[in-house]
Structures are given as structure tokens and as C-alpha cells.
Design an enzyme around this catalytic site. Structure first.
Site, short mmCIF file in Angstrom:
data_model
loop_
_atom_site.label_atom_id
_atom_site.label_comp_id
_atom_site.label_asym_id
_atom_site.label_seq_id
_atom_site.Cartn_x
_atom_site.Cartn_y
_atom_site.Cartn_z
CD GLU B 88 3.61 -34.23 -31.68
OE1 GLU B 88 4.43 -33.28 -31.77
OE2 GLU B 88 3.98 -35.43 -31.68
CG PHE B 150 10.33 -44.24 -23.16
CD1 PHE B 150 11.42 -43.39 -23.18
CD2 PHE B 150 9.66 -44.49 -24.34
CE1 PHE B 150 11.84 -42.79 -24.36
CE2 PHE B 150 10.07 -43.90 -25.53
CZ PHE B 150 11.16 -43.06 -25.54
CD GLN B 151 7.98 -41.24 -26.23
OE1 GLN B 151 7.09 -41.95 -26.62
NE2 GLN B 151 8.75 -40.53 -27.05
CE LYS B 200 1.34 -49.50 -27.63
NZ LYS B 200 2.77 -49.51 -27.98
CG MET B 515 2.85 -6.23 -31.11
SD MET B 515 2.04 -4.75 -31.71
CE MET B 515 0.59 -5.44 -32.47
C1 LIG Z 1 4.62 -18.00 -29.08
C2 LIG Z 1 4.77 -16.55 -28.82
N1 LIG Z 1 5.97 -16.07 -28.40
C3 LIG Z 1 6.13 -14.75 -28.17
C4 LIG Z 1 5.09 -13.87 -28.35
C5 LIG Z 1 5.28 -12.39 -28.05
N2 LIG Z 1 5.04 -11.60 -29.29
C6 LIG Z 1 3.87 -11.00 -29.54
S1 LIG Z 1 3.82 -10.25 -31.03
C7 LIG Z 1 5.41 -10.69 -31.34
C8 LIG Z 1 6.05 -10.30 -32.64
C9 LIG Z 1 5.73 -11.25 -33.72
O1 LIG Z 1 6.63 -11.05 -34.79
P1 LIG Z 1 6.18 -11.36 -36.26
O2 LIG Z 1 5.57 -12.69 -36.35
O3 LIG Z 1 7.34 -11.10 -37.17
O4 LIG Z 1 5.04 -10.31 -36.51
P2 LIG Z 1 5.12 -8.72 -36.69
O5 LIG Z 1 4.73 -8.12 -35.37
O6 LIG Z 1 6.51 -8.36 -37.08
O7 LIG Z 1 4.13 -8.44 -37.75
C10 LIG Z 1 5.95 -11.41 -30.27
C11 LIG Z 1 7.33 -11.91 -30.21
C12 LIG Z 1 3.85 -14.44 -28.75
N3 LIG Z 1 2.76 -13.68 -28.91
N4 LIG Z 1 3.74 -15.75 -29.00
#
Ligand SMILES: Cc1ncc(C[n+]2csc(CCOP(=O)(O)OP(=O)(O)O)c2C)c(N)n1
Ligand SMILES: [Mg+2]
Lengths: 227, 605
Positions: B88, B150-151, B200, B515
Site C-alpha cells: 500500500e 479484527f483489522q 463496510k 547520505m
Molecule cells: C524511510 C527512510 N528511512 C530512513 C531515512 C534516512 N536516510 C536519509 S538518506 C538515507 C540514505 C539512503 O541510502 P540510499 O538509498 O542507498 O541512497 P544514497 O544516499 O546511498 O545515494 C537514509 C537512511 C529516510 N530518509 N527515509
């Protein structure tokens, strides 16, 4: 990595300056100006920080399920500084009034009004002018060691005795904030056991509508409310 | 299906007579827009679908389940195309991106409980980015609500702070009107997600109330024009400016105001910066364009925004990733702020000239009101010098692995201007925004305000479906994803394969959540706690297992052929680009720092 990248593989270097060759932060011009925490440019001649102040905000809302949750959720989510919030019916069927007392700066008060106005069930919202009529109801349970003295203080503040027992006396007080504060100071000598306060509610004085654009309805004097 | 078995069922709705009844009328009337009253309906669910059709909804993304089954059953006979998603969250992101590309509200659907909670991230994402979207969620029958059935999840409670408004449907007779209103509300004024929770019994109950024409609730569709006197005052300030800069935000794109924005800036020779959501509002190859400002924006945009004396900001909420520290944001500028939402005026940055209205209309008002262009020749030259001094460049030393920026540039070169780019969140997202030259609105589709890893793949699905529905099957859709982000929602690749969606996913695989690694190196002494992703699967093989084209690239000379092969492939393709794990995103304004003090090297952080 599969294999070493040979010189031929690597693209030609950009002739423009690489980031590391670009001027560092301290080598650049920086403007003198500043903004304050509210994002207002600080005028060195006229530097005035906004003081927070007490404001009464009145909102006319549709009396639908969840409206109180929407308003209180907004207040907590946006960290508005709020002292009290009361809800009750109005003279218009299906409309309720929410009265909030807040302690905020002018821009903060403005934000509260604008954010409130965005909630779908909010019909109109505004600050009630400074000379609004405000009142709060307080129930107070004190020790009954000296019933005569409690009675005298109650009389002095136009209160009513609701319950007098061998050990406790419960009184009702109403009035604006200053009056209630004075009364509570006076009652403190007896030993306050419990207290219940409704929070301030307010109406604008004279012909001024309390919420902007508010018109009287025909619901008459409401006697019940179920919120 | 255990979840349906446990639901209390209303057997009447299964009555074959009813079904036959609805079939005939709904199917024949569905497409007739001249029928103001819409097609005849026999249940709440049919009324829901009739309302959606009448409002112009063409596509829904969702996942089936017990509490929403009546609505799905009514969709069986509808003209609305339903795209079943793997999760979803994917449905919500796909609907969001569909809405951005098409300009119409996206539509997503889920069952109660876990279905609804799985939507939450996507709804919050749409809320932060002001994207028009309607979410429909199933709910346990009204009489069970509050019993921990439920749910059962309090979906209205959970989504209250992340929707523009949400509704709990109260009866079969009114549910269609509620859904129609929610759809219209999502795009009225400042767009945003709305939700209708559908018990529902409400969708199963009989009704012959056909939903009326949908309108947004009273007071939610504001006057598009700004106060003319305020426009005049702002015009005088602009005429008198010596260092004016435009800042075009996402509101310019949502308000379809790109043409008005271009006309305004070009007529008066005012340099343009954008926010990240505003990318595409003004062509980045125009001499006046300084690209986007903020944390990883260009040095020249950040210089211009720091030194301007008149900032003309349109459709932006001055997010902290844009402003950096408020104290040093455009500290000498008078601010002209155009926005449809009065609450954004002076929320973060004080507006000296607030202009409340629709971006396009107010820009037209302003273009008409300004009598002579500001005398900004010297300022334009200064901006041009900054462009020379702080270009977006990257080094390609022979002894270092493939650079991710090169991959972005290679794709940009190989594709047309109308190509739609989606992204995950992280370094790859920043490179995709920095090293691609955007020229058209609604071509940059990303998760800005919420920063949701995993947005990229489902957004590419939604974008592809939208472009196809708009009769633009030749537009390319390219998703730049990170290895970490791809791992979060790559199951939606199965949808792209099933629906035969022509899209390309470029995983800029640095085997890090890069990042985070960059911040650890800059601010946590290089302690790589939980950021090392050397445990990634082989994405090319995984793609093949899904039935997509899977390629792997390690070297510069493999890039162009792989890009070409993937773009030419008629269906979903994934390229696993193994890029330099140590590459950092620069320039960078550290959180809360001064935009003008952006770092151009790691040791400045
Ligand atoms: C759902 C979610 N969880 C954690 C983060 C924290 N976060 C921001 S950038 C990042 C790194 C993302 O890694 P990747 O997709 O490999 O991209 P890269 O920076 O390596 O290009 C994280 C963990 C986020 N933005 N979103
Ligand atoms: Mg990564």
C-alpha cells in the site's frame, strides 16, 4: 569492481574549477544583515523583539465529531503555547464556540488564527479584542477547620458554597482571571485540597461579534450540550 | 483469505438481483459526463465509484482486502483503471506521482488496519509536498468501530495530522457525496491529500442516492487574485530593487504557473532560483537561471539568495533545507511572498509584501503592475560570475571508481527534455537534481518535504501510468534510486513487469546508505554505524527474477551502451551501477548554517 579503469575509460576532466578549487566560505563576501527567529529582518535602528502576550481567540466551528481533536491536535503539533481551551454550543444550531487563551508573540497569534482557519470545520476565527468580557468557573475544596472564615472569604469574592461537610467545604467562584487569582490567594490560608477550573471563556463587548462575521441564530438558550 | 472470513458479512449485498441491477445501469451510464446526476447506483460502494467517475478519476492504485472489498467489487464494472500494487505504501506513492505528472488528484485505496497504516507514509509524503491525492480506506462495520475489531485501526485519528482533511463516512446515502467532496478538496486552493474512511456496512448498504456534482467545501477554494493595492506596492519594491532574485517553489508547478513565472522573470530580467520542489518551473539552461538553492543547491543560487535585496518568492513554504539558518537567510532582502495559503505568509520568513492568491494569476498581476524593469545589469553580471566561479563539477580521477554524477549526465544526454525523473532519497537524489538539466515542469518527481526512501520505484510506476494515460507513451521515465532506497520498495517492480510499464531504474549503488555515511564522515568522526550496505543483493539478477531487464555497470565505458539498451528496452529495466562509495554530495550548507557559506570541500564541513 570488475577490472581497473584504464585512462581511456575515464571521461575527460572538466575544464571548469572543481569544487575543491572554488573559493572557500571564508574567501567569500557575506552580507551584514540578520533576521531574528521569526524570520524578520533586524533593523539595527529599530530592533524590537516581539514579546509574547496573552490573547483570547474565539472560533466558531461546525459541531461535528472530531472537531475538538482537530483543534487540540493542531495546537500540540505546532507547539502553540496555550493556557486553556473551552468548547460549548452557540445560538446557532450545529455551531459550537471554541475559546482559547494563548500566550504567544504577535506573529505566533497570527499563525494560530491562520492555521485554525484552515481546518475544514472552522467557520471563522479571530482574536477577541482586549476589552472582551471573560470569565472562568472554579470549584474549590478547602479544609473546614474554620467554617466562618471560609464563608467570609467566599462572600467577599461573590462565591457560593456548594457543599459544607465536617472536614471540607466546596465553593464555586466565577470571574475574570485577575479576580480568580486574587480569590485563590485568599483561600490558600485554609488549605486547598482540590481544585477544578473550566478555563476562560469570552464574548466581545457590545455589538462586536465575538468570532468574525458571527450572526445570532435561533437556537435560543441552549440548555444541554453533548460534547 | 483469513481476513475476509473473519469479517461480519452483510449477505444482502451479495444478492444476485442487486448485482444484476447495478451491472446494467452503472456500466451504460458510467461514461456519460452530460448526466449531471450520474449513473444510477444501488449500494454505497457503487455510489463511491460513481462519485469518482463523475469527478474525473481515471486511475486508482491499491491493494484489496476485507473491509474495502465492496468498493473493489463496484470497480469491477467501472471505467476506472485499477493498478494493483505490491504494497500500500507503493499505492500511495504511485498515486502521488500520478497526480504530479497528470495534474489531476491521484487516487489510492487500501483495506482497514494494516492496509490503511501502510498508506500512512505515502499520505504524509503527499501532505508535506502539497500533492493532491485521495485515499480511500476500508473500515470495519460501523457497529464494530471502537471494539478493537479484527483489522480495526482508527484511520481517521492516525491520518488527521497528515491530511488536509479526512472523513469518516456515515451512511450509504451520503458516502458518494463525501467522496466527491474529498476528491475536489484535495485540489482546491493549496493541494493536499484527503482521506475517506469507509466502514463496510456503509459501502454494502443499499441506496439509490446518486451523488450530486462534486464541489469543494465552502471556503476552501480561495480567491485566485491578490489584493490589487498590495500588488502595486510589491511592484514598486521590485522596480526599486538593485539585486532582485526570483525564488520559484513547488507552488509554481502545482499552480501551472510556469509560463507566468517565465514571462515575469524574462520581462524584467530578474535572475531565477528555484527550490527543490520548484525544479522545472524555469528552464535550467536559461541564462537567467541559477538553478536551485538550499542545502545541496548550487553555489551560485545560494550566493544570489544571500546577497539579494529583493526576493520574489512564489509558492514556497521556506523549508529549513532551503533557508538554512533563518538568521542568515536572504538577510538583506525585502521579501515579496506569493502564496495561495495565507498561513505560509510570514510563517518562517517575514513577508514585507504578502500577496495571497494563485501563483499564476498573481504573477500575471505583478507582470502587469511593474512599470519598468529594475536596474539590475550589474547584479546580473555578478550572478553570471558566480556561475563561473562555483560550477557544479566533479572530478574523475583514473584511480577512483565510476562517479554517480556521470551516470546522471549520461541519462540526461540520452533522453529528451520531457523525460520524467523520479528518485529515492539520499545522495543519488541530490545528484539526480544537480546533474540533470530540467527544463519543464512536472518532470522532476521526488520526495522533498518528507524525504521518503523508497519513493522512487512506485513513483516511476505512477508516472509511467500517468504519461500513458495522457497519450504520451514515448516519454521516458527514469528512476534514480539508491541501493538502500531500492531495497525498500523494489517489490513494485513486479507491478511494472505485470503492467508492461516502460521505465528504467538506475540504481546508483554505493553499497552504503550514502547520505548517512557522508554525515558520519563529516559530523561523527567517520564511525560508520549501520550505514555500510555491502550486504546488498545483485540487483541485476533480482531484476531478471522479477521478469525485468537487468544490467550491471562498473566502468565508464559501459555506461552509454547500458543506458541505451535500457532505454530501448520496451518494458521495465534495472541497471545496477556500482559507483564510487566514497563520493560526497557537494556543495553543502550544513543544517542551520548560512547559505552563503556552503562548503565546497569535505574539510569545510
Ligand atoms: C524511510 C527512510 N528511512 C530512513 C531515512 C534516512 N536516510 C536519509 S538518506 C538515507 C540514505 C539512503 O541510502 P540510499 O538509498 O542507498 O541512497 P544514497 O544516499 O546511498 O545515494 C537514509 C537512511 C529516510 N530518509 N527515509
Ligand atoms: Mg546507497
Amino acid at each position: 569492481m570488475s577490472g581497473d579503469s584504464s585512462a581511456a575509460d575515464v571521461p575527460e576532466a572538466d575544464s571548469r574549477p572543481a569544487p575543491s578549487e572554488q573559493p572557500a566560505p571564508e574567501e567569500r563576501d557575506h552580507p551584514e544583515g540578520r533576521r531574528n527567529l521569526e524570520g524578520i529582518r533586524i533593523d539595527p535602528v529599530l530592533e524590537a523583539e516581539h514579546e509574547s502576550r496573552r490573547a483570547v481567540i474565539s472560533a466558531l466551528v461546525e459541531d461535528e465529531p472530531g472537531v475538538l481533536a482537530r483543534v487540540s491536535g493542531l495546537v500540540s503539533r505546532r507547539q502553540f503555547n496555550i493556557e486553556s481551551l473551552t468548547v460549548g454550543p452557540t445560538t446557532v444550531e450545529g455551531h459550537s464556540r471554541i475559546t482559547m487563551v494563548v500566550e504567544e508573540t504577535d506573529p505566533g497569534i497570527d499563525q494560530i488564527e491562520k492555521q485554525m482557519a484552515k481546518l475544514k470545520p472552522v467557520i471563522s476565527v479571530g482574536e477577541v479584542s482586549g476589552d472582551a468580557v471573560t470569565a472562568e468557573l472554579v470549584l474549590l475544596k478547602v479544609e473546614a477547620d474554620d467554617p466562618a472564615a471560609v464563608h467570609a472569604v467566599t462572600e467577599m469574592y461573590d462565591g457560593r458554597t456548594l457543599d459544607a461537610g465536617p472536614r471540607t467545604i466546596t465553593v464555586q467562584l466565577t470571574g475574570d482571571e485577575a479576580r480568580i487569582d486574587d480569590a485563590l490567594d485568599a483561600f490558600r490560608q485554609f488549605g486547598i485540597i482540590e481544585i477544578a477550573r473550566t478555563g476562560q471563556t469570552a464574548l466581545a463587548r457590545g455589538d462586536t461579534p465575538t468570532a468574525p462575521g458571527e450572526k445570532p441564530g435561533t437556537a435560543g438558550e441552549p440548555t444541554t450540550h453533548d460534547d | 483469505m483469513s481476513d475476509t472470513a473473519a469479517q461480519p458479512r452483510d449477505d444482502e449485498a451479495e444478492d444476485p438481483d442487486d448485482a444484476a441491477n447495478s451491472d446494467g445501469s452503472a456500466a451504460t451510464d458510467a461514461g456519460d459526463p452530460t448526466d449531471a446526476d450520474g449513473p444510477a447506483v444501488s449500494t454505497g460502494a457503487e455510489s463511491v465509484v460513481a462519485a469518482l467517475e463523475a469527478a474525473g478519476a481515471e486511475t486508482a492504485f491499491g491493494v484489496q482486502g476485507g473491509a474495502i472489498m465492496p468498493v473493489y467489487d463496484a470497480l469491477y464494472d467501472s471505467s476506472i483503471r485499477h493498478v494493483t500494487m505490491a504494497h500500500e505504501q507503493g499505492a500511495a506513492h504511485a498515486a502521488d506521482a500520478y497526480g504530479v505528472v497528470s495534474g489531476e488528484p491521484g487516487l489510492c485505496m487500501a483495506t482497514s488496519g494494516p492496509g490503511a497504516t501502510n498508506l500512512v507514509t505515502g499520505i504524509a509524503d503527499a501532505d508535506m509536498d502539497s500533492d493532491a491525492m485521495l485515499a480511500l480506506t476500508g473500515q470495519v462495520p460501523t457497529e464494530f468501530v471502537g471494539n478493537d475489531a479484527f483489522q480495526e485501526t482508527d484511520t481517521v485519528g492516525v491520518t488527521r495530522p497528515i491530511t488536509k482533511h479526512n472523513y469518516f463516512a456515515h451512511g450509504a446515502d451520503t458516502v458518494g457525496d463525501t467522496v466527491g467532496e474529498a476528491f475536489e478538496l484535495s485540489r482546491a486552493g493549496r493541494p493536499g491529500p484527503t482521506l475517506v474512511d469507509l466502514p463496510k456496512d456503509v459501502t454494502q448498504d443499499e441506496t439509490d442516492e446518486t451523488p450530486g456534482p462534486a464541489t469543494p467545501p465552502a471556503g476552501t477554494d480561495p480567491d485566485p487574485n491578490a489584493d490589487p493595492d498590495a500588488v502595486e506596492e510589491a511592484a514598486r519594491a521590485i522596480e526599486a530593487a538593485e539585486r532582485p532574485v526570483c525564488l520559484f517553489g513547488g507552488g509554481v508547478i502545482k499552480g501551472d504557473a510556469s509560463d507566468a513565472a517565465r514571462t515575469f522573470a524574462r520581462t524584467y530580467g530578474i535572475p531565477v532560483t528555484t527550490t527543490m520542489p520548484g525544479i522545472g518551473s524555469f528552464p535550467e539552461d536559461d541564462d537567467l537561471c541559477l538553478s536551485w538553492a538550499g542545502m545541496h543547491g548550487t553555489g551560485y543560487a545560494n550566493m544570489a539568495i544571500t546577497h539579494t535585496d529583493c526576493l520574489i518568492a512564489v509558492g514556497t513554504r521556506f523549508d529549513d533545507r532551503l533557508t538554512g539558518g533563518i538568521d542568515t537567510f536572504a538577510p538583506e532582502a525585502e521579501v515579496v511572498h506569493i502564496d495561495i495559503d495565507p498561513a505560509e505568509i510570514s510563517k518562517n520568513v517575514h513577508a514585507d509584501y504578502p500577496l495571497i492568491g494563485d501563483a499564476g494569476r498573481v504573477l500575471d498581476q505583478l507582470t502587469a503592475a511593474v512599470r519598468e524593469a529594475p536596474d539590475a545589469e550589474a547584479w546580473r553580471e555578478r550572478c553570471a560570475e558566480w556561475k563561473e566561479t562555483y560550477p557544479l563539477t566533479y572530478a574523475t580521477p583514473e584511480d577512483e571508481p565510476l562517479k554517480p554524477q556521470f551516470v546522471v549526465e549520461a541519462f540526461d544526454e540520452a533522453t529528451d527534455d520531457d523525460t520524467i525523473v523520479t528518485t529515492g532519497v539520499g545522495q543519488h537524489q541530490m545528484w539526480a537534481s544537480q546533474f540533470w538539466t530540467y527544463t519543464e515542469p512536472r518532470t522532476w518527481i521526488s520526495s522533498h518535504g518528507l524525504g521518503t526512501m523508497g519513493y522512487g520505484v512506485p513513483a516511476a510506476v505512477g508516472a509511467r501510468v500517468a504519461a500513458d494515460a495522457m497519450g504520451e507513451p514515448d516519454r521516458d521515465v527514469v528512476c534514480f534510486d539508491g541501493d538502500g532506497s531500492f531495497l525498500m520498495t523494489m517489490q513494485e517492480l513486479s507491478v511494472a513487469v505485470r503492467e508492461d510499464l516502460d521505465l528504467t531504474i538506475a540504481v546508483l549503488n554505493n553499497e552504503y546508505i550514502g547520505m548517512v555515511r557522508q554525515w558520519q564522515d563529516a559530523f561523527y568522526e567517520g564511525r560508520h554505524m549501520a550505514s555500510d550496505y555491502t550486504w546488498m543483493p545483485e540487483f541485476d539478477k533480482l531484476a531478471e527474477a522479477f521478469g525485468a531487464l537487468g544490467l550491471r555497470v562498473d566502468d565508464y565505458d559501459e555506461v552509454a551502451p547500458a543506458v541505451e539498451e535500457a532505454l530501448e528496452y520496451d518494458g521495465p529495466a534495472v541497471i545496477d551501477f556500482h559507483v564510487d562509495p566514497e563520493e560526497n554530495v557537494l556543495p553543502m550548507v550544513p543544517s542551520g548554517g548560512a547559505n552563503g557559506k556552503f562548503a565546497t570541500a569535505e574539510d569545510q564541513l
